[in-house]
Write an enzyme that holds these catalytic residues in place. Structure first.
Site, short mmCIF file in Angstrom:
data_model
loop_
_atom_site.label_atom_id
_atom_site.label_comp_id
_atom_site.label_asym_id
_atom_site.label_seq_id
_atom_site.Cartn_x
_atom_site.Cartn_y
_atom_site.Cartn_z
N HIS A 62 0.84 -1.21 0.00
CA HIS A 62 0.00 0.00 0.00
C HIS A 62 0.87 1.25 0.00
O HIS A 62 0.62 2.19 -0.76
CB HIS A 62 -0.93 -0.04 1.22
CG HIS A 62 -1.91 1.07 1.28
ND1 HIS A 62 -1.83 2.08 2.21
CD2 HIS A 62 -3.02 1.33 0.53
CE1 HIS A 62 -2.84 2.91 2.04
NE2 HIS A 62 -3.58 2.48 1.02
N ASP A 104 -6.08 1.80 -2.07
CA ASP A 104 -6.82 1.44 -0.86
C ASP A 104 -7.63 0.16 -1.08
O ASP A 104 -7.69 -0.70 -0.20
CB ASP A 104 -7.74 2.59 -0.45
CG ASP A 104 -6.99 3.79 0.09
OD1 ASP A 104 -5.75 3.72 0.27
OD2 ASP A 104 -7.64 4.82 0.36
#
Length: 137
Positions: A62, A104
């Protein structure tokens, strides 16, 4: 309940998509996003060292994904998304906001797929335990 609402509003002001990301995490794991806010070497602010497990690796990926976003600040961007048939679907016309949403979305799915690796010993993990050389994205 009122205090939780105030905290959520304050967090949204600090990081525009934190609330959105938190909703994605909850949808995919049924766990609070706070479970991932200070976990391992990469979940939470900053990140260094070697990911401690597959859950921490989700955060590493991420962070790397955010590093590829150009044209907007991933931590301050509010994007369009929806939940359809159990999936997260990113929308909107802005390519940068869509990229943040995708980062996300992929992380939330990763958390869901790796719930079996989540280990409470990595909660509130000290960055002093993350001194190994960091991997490259």
């Amino acid at each position: 309940m009122r205090i939780l609402w105030i905290v959520a509003v304050c967090l949204i002001g600090v990081e525009g998509n934190l609330y959105q990301f938190g909703k994605m995490i909850f949808k995919m794991t049924r766990k609070s996003a706070l479970s991932y806010s200070d976990y391992g070497c990469y979940c939470g602010w900053g990140g260094k060292g070697k990911p401690q497990d597959a859950t921490d690796r989700c955060c590493f990926v991420h962070d790397c994904c955010y590093g590829t976003v150009n044209g907007c600040d991933p931590k301050l961007s509010t994007y369009s998304y929806s939940f359809q048939n159990g999936d997260i679907v990113c929308g909107g016309d802005d390519p940068c906001l869509r990229a943040v949403c995708e980062c996300d979305r992929v992380a939330a799915i990763c958390f869901g797929e790796n719930m079996n690796t989540y280990d409470t010993k990595y909660m509130l993990h000290s960055l002093f335990d993350c001194m190994e050389e960091s991997e490259k994205c």
